[in-house]
Design a protein around this motif. Sequence first.
Motif, mmCIF file in Angstrom:
data_model
loop_
_atom_site.group_PDB
_atom_site.id
_atom_site.type_symbol
_atom_site.label_atom_id
_atom_site.label_comp_id
_atom_site.label_asym_id
_atom_site.label_seq_id
_atom_site.Cartn_x
_atom_site.Cartn_y
_atom_site.Cartn_z
ATOM 1 N N ARG A 194 6.453 11.562 -1.496
ATOM 2 C CA ARG A 194 6.112 12.224 -2.932
ATOM 3 C C ARG A 194 6.902 13.336 -3.273
ATOM 4 N N ASP A 195 7.371 13.983 -2.201
ATOM 5 C CA ASP A 195 7.724 15.338 -2.316
ATOM 6 C C ASP A 195 9.429 15.310 -2.368
ATOM 7 N N VAL A 196 9.798 14.160 -2.343
ATOM 8 C CA VAL A 196 11.373 13.844 -2.571
ATOM 9 C C VAL A 196 11.910 12.920 -3.536
ATOM 10 N N ILE A 197 10.703 12.475 -4.438
ATOM 11 C CA ILE A 197 11.111 11.642 -5.475
ATOM 12 C C ILE A 197 10.823 12.573 -6.676
ATOM 13 N N PRO A 198 11.482 12.201 -7.610
ATOM 14 C CA PRO A 198 11.551 13.022 -9.050
ATOM 15 C C PRO A 198 10.311 13.120 -9.489
ATOM 16 N N GLU A 199 9.598 11.970 -9.557
ATOM 17 C CA GLU A 199 8.282 12.050 -10.429
ATOM 18 C C GLU A 199 7.006 11.286 -9.694
ATOM 19 N N LYS A 200 6.061 11.669 -10.228
ATOM 20 C CA LYS A 200 4.653 10.929 -9.434
ATOM 21 C C LYS A 200 4.568 9.598 -9.978
ATOM 22 N N THR A 201 5.163 9.112 -10.998
ATOM 23 C CA THR A 201 5.107 7.670 -11.372
ATOM 24 C C THR A 201 5.300 6.938 -10.475
ATOM 25 N N TYR A 202 4.734 5.723 -10.316
ATOM 26 C CA TYR A 202 5.173 4.521 -9.640
ATOM 27 C C TYR A 202 4.701 4.717 -8.213
ATOM 28 N N THR A 203 3.949 5.727 -7.709
ATOM 29 C CA THR A 203 3.782 5.927 -6.450
ATOM 30 C C THR A 203 2.444 5.533 -5.920
ATOM 31 N N GLY A 204 1.474 4.995 -6.904
ATOM 32 C CA GLY A 204 0.352 4.495 -6.301
ATOM 33 C C GLY A 204 -0.881 5.345 -6.844
ATOM 34 N N LYS A 205 -2.029 4.643 -6.338
ATOM 35 C CA LYS A 205 -3.408 5.512 -6.725
ATOM 36 C C LYS A 205 -3.352 6.979 -6.532
ATOM 37 N N ILE A 206 -2.884 7.288 -5.258
ATOM 38 C CA ILE A 206 -3.116 8.778 -4.772
ATOM 39 C C ILE A 206 -2.877 9.934 -6.001
ATOM 40 N N LEU A 207 -2.036 9.605 -6.727
ATOM 41 C CA LEU A 207 -1.663 10.653 -7.797
ATOM 42 C C LEU A 207 -2.427 10.380 -9.187
ATOM 43 N N ASP A 208 -3.325 9.499 -9.300
ATOM 44 C CA ASP A 208 -3.981 9.393 -10.603
ATOM 45 C C ASP A 208 -4.881 10.630 -11.088
ATOM 46 N N ASN A 212 0.936 -1.136 -0.035
ATOM 47 C CA ASN A 212 -0.038 0.024 -0.115
ATOM 48 C C ASN A 212 0.785 1.166 -0.022
ATOM 49 N N SER A 213 0.917 1.980 -1.091
ATOM 50 C CA SER A 213 1.612 3.131 -1.290
ATOM 51 C C SER A 213 0.766 4.284 -0.960
ATOM 52 N N ASN A 214 -0.211 4.236 -0.441
ATOM 53 C CA ASN A 214 -1.323 5.285 -0.142
ATOM 54 C C ASN A 214 -0.931 5.897 1.054
ATOM 55 N N THR A 215 0.307 6.030 1.441
ATOM 56 C CA THR A 215 0.566 6.774 2.778
ATOM 57 C C THR A 215 1.649 7.909 2.408
ATOM 58 N N ALA A 216 2.006 8.681 3.331
ATOM 59 C CA ALA A 216 3.035 9.682 3.108
ATOM 60 C C ALA A 216 4.359 9.389 3.436
ATOM 61 N N ARG A 217 4.542 8.007 3.485
ATOM 62 C CA ARG A 217 6.090 7.642 3.804
ATOM 63 C C ARG A 217 6.404 6.067 3.009
ATOM 64 N N HIS A 218 5.333 5.755 2.206
ATOM 65 C CA HIS A 218 5.559 4.558 1.177
ATOM 66 C C HIS A 218 5.589 4.886 -0.110
ATOM 67 N N ALA A 219 6.597 4.405 -0.990
ATOM 68 C CA ALA A 219 6.464 4.552 -2.355
ATOM 69 C C ALA A 219 6.722 3.128 -2.917
ATOM 70 N N ALA A 220 6.020 3.039 -4.171
ATOM 71 C CA ALA A 220 6.049 1.573 -4.767
ATOM 72 C C ALA A 220 7.592 1.531 -5.325
ATOM 73 N N GLU A 221 8.297 2.638 -5.762
ATOM 74 C CA GLU A 221 9.806 2.681 -6.135
ATOM 75 C C GLU A 221 10.241 3.530 -5.198
#
Length: 461
Positions: free
Chosen positions: A447-461, A232-241
């Motif tokens: 999400r604000d320390v990774i270059p792009e929104k890709t691969y961070t899960g649903k929240i950014l769709d 689940n990447s839908n948190t402020a501290r989990h990313a899929a990549e």
Amino acid sequence: HIRIKNILSEPAVYAGNKLTACGWVKTVRDNKTFGFIELNDGSCFKSIQVVFDDSLNNFSEVSKLGVGASIAVTGVLVESSGSKQPYEIKADSIEICCASTTDYPLQKKRHTNEYLRTIAHLRPRTNTFSAVFRVRSHVSYAIHKFFIDRGFVYVHTPIITASDCEGAGEMFQVTTMDLKNIPKNADGQVDFSNDFFTKQANLTVSGQLSAETFAHAFTDVYTFGPTFRAENSNTARHAAEFWMVEPEIAFAELDDNMKLAEDMLKFIINYVIENAPDELDFFNKFIDDTLIERLQNIVSSDFGHVTYTEAIELLKNSGVKFDYPVKWGMDLQTEHERYISEKIFKKPVFVTDYPKEIKAFYMRINDDNKTVAAMDLLVPGVGEIIGGSQREERLDVLLRRMKEMNLKEEDYWWYLDLRRYGGTKHAGFGLGLERCIMYITGMTNIRDVIPEKTYTGKILD
Ligand code: 4AD
Ligand code: MG
């Protein structure tokens, strides 16, 4: 061309000389026969002022430049008559690389981080993200420097792998099969025989198991690269990549491991304090006004230590009503991790000796047969940033543990070989790069320390 940071940090070296600076327009002011441009190239926060006048053959185009346009300015560095900046470039020529239009999404005002995530391709041009990604670069370099200076060998562990290091089943599968038409065996299992890899392949969740093989040849190694988790990447501290640095040390126990982690984190923070002072000042001013003080305390005091069992008692006795009830055997949730580091210890703290049921198969069983020689480093504001352990080096104990967890021996034959031929006591850990950067910058969303929104899960769709 010369980077703006270099010009501004040593103006005396460049003063009176002709030079070229390239960058993006922050502002343009024009006054019919002359004008000013604030030019930034991402080397630092500061822009350099460019003065131009109607002697330019493209004066009218330059006067009409929009915010965000890219230009190359050639001119002489002169002392400025304005009070805001000591030096400016008096332009002889301005080449417009690419103009920008008035619908440029970055206006000269503060945008929310949420809005900026929707234009992740442009946000590195803002002060905040310019600072975040310069710090990310410094942190990465500091990690390499720390380990290489200590004689560690840098290993590139595979990204595509057959094993699931954490055993948590959170892998992304890699396949050349047509997903609409997956072949099955007679027993209903997926038939991988015509697949590129002929068996299930995944994106790595951790390079640890490969790092262990290298530690059994080079003693001290580290791997540092991207890792992937289908959790689940839908948190402020989990990313899929995300990126992880994973040292692995042979002839070492849990205490050596914790010492290494503490030295490493302090080294990284010191490196950023020394090499990115302007960025830290910026974060201290706009993101968290206790940041610099906090970072200085971290490098000058010892980290805390507590066992999982003690931590559970402390949480129970705190009188706090947690959303997730506290009970021996449970995995610590973010709320517990943050309470332990923020309220009880008020500094980074190692929690050790977790119940074996909530940890991976490779962790060394303690004498109590209930807990394992695990260590998580919890820090205020973020929670867990490091997870590590001493590894089970005793073949018989490891085999028993794998059986308990229904892991197939034949899938791990090479891993077990390390315990058959010249095994050693050994340990290692993984530091999540993004969480480390959140900690150092005060940014509160991964999400604000990774270059792009890709691969961070649903929240950014
Ligand atoms: O605690 P983890 O799962 O440990 C391991 O993977 C071990 N194999 C490491 C080792 O011993 N070599 O992950 C390590 C760290 C976490 O503490 C966290 O900082 C980060 O990786 N991490 C994540 N960061 C962002 N998004 C995610 N989904 C993450 N999962 C783990
Ligand atoms: Mg962990």
